[in-house]
Design a protein around this motif. Structure first.
Motif, PDB file in Angstrom:
ATOM      1  N   UNK A  28      53.976  11.348 -36.297  1.00  0.00           N
ATOM      2  CA  UNK A  28      54.278  11.876 -37.345  1.00  0.00           C
ATOM      3  C   UNK A  28      55.145  13.050 -36.999  1.00  0.00           C
ATOM      4  N   UNK A  29      56.355  12.955 -37.043  1.00  0.00           N
ATOM      5  CA  UNK A  29      57.344  14.173 -36.838  1.00  0.00           C
ATOM      6  C   UNK A  29      58.658  13.952 -37.219  1.00  0.00           C
ATOM      7  N   UNK A  30      59.545  15.008 -37.344  1.00  0.00           N
ATOM      8  CA  UNK A  30      60.817  15.063 -37.618  1.00  0.00           C
ATOM      9  C   UNK A  30      61.376  14.445 -38.736  1.00  0.00           C
ATOM     10  N   UNK A  31      60.507  14.369 -39.890  1.00  0.00           N
ATOM     11  CA  UNK A  31      60.736  13.714 -41.135  1.00  0.00           C
ATOM     12  C   UNK A  31      60.563  12.447 -40.996  1.00  0.00           C
ATOM     13  N   UNK A  32      59.432  11.785 -40.241  1.00  0.00           N
ATOM     14  CA  UNK A  32      59.281  10.449 -40.458  1.00  0.00           C
ATOM     15  C   UNK A  32      58.118  10.230 -39.440  1.00  0.00           C
ATOM     16  N   UNK A  33      57.984   8.733 -39.174  1.00  0.00           N
ATOM     17  CA  UNK A  33      56.744   8.070 -38.257  1.00  0.00           C
ATOM     18  C   UNK A  33      57.769   7.787 -37.059  1.00  0.00           C
ATOM     19  N   UNK A  34      57.292   8.044 -35.975  1.00  0.00           N
ATOM     20  CA  UNK A  34      58.136   7.757 -34.712  1.00  0.00           C
ATOM     21  C   UNK A  34      57.257   6.697 -33.991  1.00  0.00           C
ATOM     22  N   UNK A  35      57.849   5.608 -33.453  1.00  0.00           N
ATOM     23  CA  UNK A  35      56.875   4.731 -32.670  1.00  0.00           C
ATOM     24  C   UNK A  35      56.828   5.418 -31.311  1.00  0.00           C
ATOM     25  N   UNK A  36      55.587   5.202 -30.709  1.00  0.00           N
ATOM     26  CA  UNK A  36      55.452   5.668 -29.348  1.00  0.00           C
ATOM     27  C   UNK A  36      56.226   5.004 -28.331  1.00  0.00           C
ATOM     28  N   UNK A  37      56.338   3.743 -28.544  1.00  0.00           N
ATOM     29  CA  UNK A  37      56.825   2.707 -27.572  1.00  0.00           C
ATOM     30  C   UNK A  37      58.227   3.466 -26.866  1.00  0.00           C
ATOM     31  N   UNK A  38      59.167   3.296 -27.902  1.00  0.00           N
ATOM     32  CA  UNK A  38      60.543   3.758 -27.354  1.00  0.00           C
ATOM     33  C   UNK A  38      60.965   5.081 -28.233  1.00  0.00           C
ATOM     34  N   UNK A  39      60.241   5.446 -29.144  1.00  0.00           N
ATOM     35  CA  UNK A  39      60.772   6.768 -29.864  1.00  0.00           C
ATOM     36  C   UNK A  39      61.513   6.473 -30.977  1.00  0.00           C
ATOM     37  N   UNK A  40      61.669   5.174 -31.619  1.00  0.00           N
ATOM     38  CA  UNK A  40      62.429   4.874 -32.683  1.00  0.00           C
ATOM     39  C   UNK A  40      61.785   5.474 -34.019  1.00  0.00           C
ATOM     40  N   UNK A  41      62.569   6.118 -34.903  1.00  0.00           N
ATOM     41  CA  UNK A  41      61.836   7.265 -35.888  1.00  0.00           C
ATOM     42  C   UNK A  41      62.462   6.533 -37.316  1.00  0.00           C
ATOM     43  N   UNK A  42      61.361   6.454 -38.211  1.00  0.00           N
ATOM     44  CA  UNK A  42      61.488   5.831 -39.540  1.00  0.00           C
ATOM     45  C   UNK A  42      61.292   7.177 -40.702  1.00  0.00           C
ATOM     46  N   UNK A  43      61.967   7.218 -41.647  1.00  0.00           N
ATOM     47  CA  UNK A  43      61.700   7.962 -42.774  1.00  0.00           C
ATOM     48  C   UNK A  43      60.945   6.902 -43.635  1.00  0.00           C
ATOM     49  N   UNK A  57      61.477   5.901 -46.458  1.00  0.00           N
ATOM     50  CA  UNK A  57      62.063   4.919 -47.230  1.00  0.00           C
ATOM     51  C   UNK A  57      62.377   3.847 -46.028  1.00  0.00           C
ATOM     52  N   UNK A  58      62.055   3.822 -44.963  1.00  0.00           N
ATOM     53  CA  UNK A  58      62.321   2.595 -43.798  1.00  0.00           C
ATOM     54  C   UNK A  58      63.462   3.204 -43.393  1.00  0.00           C
ATOM     55  N   UNK A  59      64.298   4.052 -43.506  1.00  0.00           N
ATOM     56  CA  UNK A  59      65.628   4.385 -42.848  1.00  0.00           C
ATOM     57  C   UNK A  59      65.483   4.689 -41.525  1.00  0.00           C
ATOM     58  N   UNK A  60      66.235   4.137 -40.445  1.00  0.00           N
ATOM     59  CA  UNK A  60      66.051   4.436 -39.174  1.00  0.00           C
ATOM     60  C   UNK A  60      66.581   5.677 -38.810  1.00  0.00           C
ATOM     61  N   UNK A  61      66.342   6.665 -38.306  1.00  0.00           N
ATOM     62  CA  UNK A  61      66.677   8.003 -38.075  1.00  0.00           C
ATOM     63  C   UNK A  61      67.250   8.189 -36.935  1.00  0.00           C
ATOM     64  N   UNK A  62      66.589   7.780 -35.735  1.00  0.00           N
ATOM     65  CA  UNK A  62      66.766   7.739 -34.568  1.00  0.00           C
ATOM     66  C   UNK A  62      66.520   6.679 -33.413  1.00  0.00           C
ATOM     67  N   UNK A  63      67.241   6.173 -32.636  1.00  0.00           N
ATOM     68  CA  UNK A  63      66.757   5.225 -31.440  1.00  0.00           C
ATOM     69  C   UNK A  63      67.154   5.963 -30.218  1.00  0.00           C
ATOM     70  N   UNK A  64      66.295   6.900 -29.672  1.00  0.00           N
ATOM     71  CA  UNK A  64      66.785   7.878 -28.677  1.00  0.00           C
ATOM     72  C   UNK A  64      66.867   7.380 -27.234  1.00  0.00           C
ATOM     73  N   UNK A  65      66.390   6.044 -27.020  1.00  0.00           N
ATOM     74  CA  UNK A  65      66.497   5.503 -25.709  1.00  0.00           C
ATOM     75  C   UNK A  65      67.648   4.917 -25.566  1.00  0.00           C
ATOM     76  N   UNK A  66      68.685   4.788 -26.492  1.00  0.00           N
ATOM     77  CA  UNK A  66      69.973   3.933 -26.387  1.00  0.00           C
ATOM     78  C   UNK A  66      70.721   4.868 -26.104  1.00  0.00           C
ATOM     79  N   UNK A  67      72.078   4.517 -25.437  1.00  0.00           N
ATOM     80  CA  UNK A  67      73.239   5.214 -24.943  1.00  0.00           C
ATOM     81  C   UNK A  67      73.645   6.233 -26.054  1.00  0.00           C
TER      82      UNK A  67
END
Length: 439
Positions: free
Chosen positions: A81-96, A98-108
């Motif tokens: 639970x961080x940065x305004x949402x819930x982050x998946x520990x697998x690759x760091x994808x972050x969702x607010x 409302x289900x919006x994807x805020x970050x996919x940090x492992x991507x280029x």
């Protein structure tokens, strides 16, 4: 008895099943607000056979998402639970929330993948200490102006517990006035003043008769059932003598809640919410018409048998629900302690994960159960036909649906309906929070 096909229609609640599609048209209780008062406010939720994750972000907003991460299916109930949402520990994808994807940090750097991702999300609402969610199609219904929703926070208390059986047999125990004279029979009456927060321990309105005595000695209630805008109203009469009649008014609020009196001043609203076909959580809201509730005492009473964090009962099938034959002989009709919630749990769980209704034989005392099943069938058919079911309310309809009346008293005038209506009106007029009379 009913057919196996009809029993399956009533009890199966997965997506695409007739009853599952009906129940998805309503707000469902999914958690207590109290469950999020810790450093990590994230909880897995299983509802109607589906898996979700419920969380509260740093701004205090609740969100409920599909539990599997849309990247590669990892379990978001273990998310950060961080940065305004819930982050998946697998690759760091972050969702607010409302289900919006805020970050996919492992991507280029410069990747647009995040813009194309949307996690399944569901409307949530908080009412009187309970978090409700809507997982159906279309716009959620409006919340009716029920007493349990309009009373102030000081005058309501919420709790929950798990029963390991189908939702319908759990709900049906709450619409069965006759069982209380047997299943909840105590051989001695307790002092009502020493039984705060416990059901069937008080005296009735306009009487000094302990309700335990009424149930024990007058065990053939005259039950009537009426169709009303919120579902069904049940009136149970127990004649005491030529001049006195015990009157108890309870309700079914469609689709899956009942409203009953706990005492002359407190009512209980209880939902039975399917986890899946074989388990359900009961969510209870206590509403006081007089003094603020002693929530600390009521919470401690219930945690003693349904401990957090899972609210699974300490008494269960594995230990025979605490059955004591010596107690059954001398103290209680059932022999499983003095908590009537355990009594109801045994009655429901002992029927098996799903009651085989092809083997039952209903009587006159079961007329409310028969009426409810007919109502359930009719509303399932409405949804299948694309029509709006009962209690799927718009804002204007919800604003006019109040109450409902839940009453326990002794009538001496011989006009039962006038008695309970007048008694309820007096109680509402004296309520400090402006309880309105049922519309």
């Amino acid at each position: 008895m009913i057919s196996q096909e009809q029993n399956d229609t009533y009890t199966r609640v997965g997506r695409g099943t007739p009853c599952g599609e009906l129940l998805r048209r309503y707000w469902q209780p999914v958690a207590l607000v109290d469950e999020f008062d810790d450093p990590r406010p994230v909880r897995p939720v299983r509802l109607l056979g589906e898996n979700f994750v419920l969380f509260r972000d740093e701004q205090g907003r609740f969100g409920m998402l599909d539990r599997d991460c849309p990247h590669r299916g990892a379990d978001l109930a273990y998310g950060r639970l961080e940065a305004g949402g819930l982050r998946c520990p697998f690759h760091g994808w972050l969702f607010d929330a409302a289900g919006k994807c805020l970050e996919t940090p492992a991507e280029p750097v410069g990747s647009k993948l995040c813009d194309r991702i949307r996690q399944g999300s569901y409307p949530v609402a908080v009412r009187s200490g309970i978090v409700f969610a809507y997982i159906g199609k279309g716009t959620p219904p409006a919340f009716p102006e029920l007493d349990c929703f309009v009373a102030p926070e000081t005058h309501t208390f919420a709790f929950k517990g798990l029963w390991e059986c189908n939702w319908l047999q759990s709900l049906e125990v709450g619409m069965d006035p006759a069982h209380a004279s047997f299943l909840h029979r105590f051989f001695e009456d307790e002092d009502p003043e020493a039984s705060y927060g416990k059901q069937f321990r008080s005296t009735s309105i306009d009487s000094d008769l302990p309700i335990t005595k009424v149930l024990r000695e007058y065990d053939r209630p005259q039950i009537s059932v009426a169709s009303v805008p919120h579902g069904l109203r049940l009136t149970s009469l127990r004649p005491i003598d030529e001049t006195q009649t015990h009157v108890r008014v309870t309700n079914i609020v469609f689709p899956q809640a009942f409203v009953i009196p706990m005492s002359p001043t407190v009512t209980i609203t209880q939902w039975h919410v399917p986890v899946d076909d074989h388990n359900n959580y009961w969510f209870t809201l206590f509403t006081s018409f007089t003094e603020p509730l002693d929530k600390k005492t009521m919470r401690e009473q219930r945690l003693a048998t349904y401990p957090a964090p899972d609210y699974k009962p300490l008494r269960n099938r594995s230990n025979n629900w605490g059955y004591n034959p010596a107690e059954q002989q001398a103290q209680t009709y059932l022999g499983m302690g003095f908590d009537i919630n355990v009594h109801d749990q045994w009655a429901c769980e002992s029927q098996g994960p799903i009651q085989d209704r092809t083997r039952e034989h209903l009587g006159q005392s079961d007329k409310a159960i028969i009426a409810y099943r007919r109502l359930l069938s009719a509303e399932i058919e409405k949804v299948a036909a694309g029509e709006t079911p009962l209690m799927h309310l718009d804002a204007a309809q919800a604003a006019t649906l109040r109450g409902p009346v839940s009453f326990d008293g002794v009538d001496r005038a011989g006009d039962v309906e006038r008695y309970w209506r007048d008694g309820d009106a007096r109680r509402r007029a004296a309520a400090p929070w402006g309880a309105e009379v049922e519309a």
